[in-house]
Scaffold this motif. Sequence first.
Motif, short mmCIF file in Angstrom:
data_model
loop_
_atom_site.label_atom_id
_atom_site.label_comp_id
_atom_site.label_asym_id
_atom_site.label_seq_id
_atom_site.Cartn_x
_atom_site.Cartn_y
_atom_site.Cartn_z
N GLU A 1 -1.17 1.73 2.56
CA GLU A 1 -0.60 1.87 1.43
C GLU A 1 0.48 0.88 1.10
N GLN A 2 1.03 0.38 2.20
CA GLN A 2 1.98 -0.86 1.94
C GLN A 2 0.95 -1.96 1.62
N SER A 3 0.21 -2.08 2.50
CA SER A 3 -0.82 -3.58 2.10
C SER A 3 -1.58 -3.32 0.68
N SER A 4 -1.78 -2.28 -0.09
CA SER A 4 -2.30 -2.46 -1.34
C SER A 4 -1.48 -2.06 -2.33
N ASN A 5 -0.13 -1.97 -1.93
CA ASN A 5 0.90 -1.57 -3.41
C ASN A 5 2.35 -2.57 -3.12
#
Length: 381
Positions: free
Chosen positions: A329-333
């Motif tokens: 989630e962190q990497s994509s957002n």
Amino acid sequence: MSSPYGYGGPPQGRPPGPPPGILPPPQAAPWPPQQGQFPPGPGPGGPMQGGPMQGGPMQQYPGQWAQPYYGPPGQFNGFQPPRRRGGPLRLILLGFVLLVFIGVSVAVLSALLSKSSTDDTADPGVTGPSIVPTPTTNPQKGTAEDYLLNADVYRTGPLPEENCPAANLGSASLAAQKVYYQRLFKCLNDAWRPVFHELGQDKPDPGLVVFDQPVQTACGNFQPLSGRVLAFYCYGNQVMYVDVKQMNRAFGPQQDLAYLMTIAHEYGHHVQGVTGLFYARAVYLQDHPDQKLESSRRNELQASCFGGVFSKAVEKSYPLTKRLDEFKEQSSNSFGESPDTPEDERTHGLATSQGFWIQNGFNIGANKACDTFAVSADLVK
């Protein structure tokens, strides 16, 4: 250069690099997300969407150079391009002066994706994207394009597993962030050093400066929280710089995975410099100036992919094993640009593109995952 906020410094006699690009400010992607906050991530072949972000015009700060540095023929910004194994690297064309190129890459973060997002991309699933790019063209041997597509670094395999437990960020103060970065930085150096040695590039480790007050760099002078700089790598002196206050404002003390990915991304630019990819791209753009923006995105997404490869090397010790949903989630957002960003400003790739390549590097776990110059344009949006 010396600094009480970091360690390392520019090699003696190294000419300064041109100023960094200034891009939209970071905003955090909190964890855990609210239900419906994040859209599905990108699939290997699908379109990529990101969330809206706040931004403004680029600006210049006092102390930045109005005119960039031009290196002599056969060099770029004072560096001699490395030789490729098995023969000389024929990147420099007679009669040309190397183009002006931004010698720094800024870590940029997108704003939170809204609940009203219309992203219809396929979810990457449990393991996320897992592709090994394969060049589909056969450029002339020894050219810059050949080097970008077929660099030896893609054949160096996984990084050695590192014992790298994360330091506690506490309140994300200067002292706490410095301890965190220094521990992580040692792991980055230990992980990448064998790769550089395999390639015959036994260069000094890069420098690291962590600042919360005005700092002078080879790429310009910077104020904490000024403009849009979060963290950047300066090719001119091989030093990474991190704005403590900007990081704290963006992520606070809890979202340590965003700190990990930011620094691993910037170290990815150091990898590009040591391995010659940075110089090959500079020469390639001489003859393909119309590809400047797409090439920039490929460059930035490759650095993120290298960051993903490193993340795999510390998966067990950091640890990431029980935090992979948060990692995805962190990497994509958290990183990248929005579909609302004007096309002529899209230099780093959409948030979902960033997530795709960070996760791809992590899932493949080897540098062969990161040949972003070999994939179709829809994977580097």
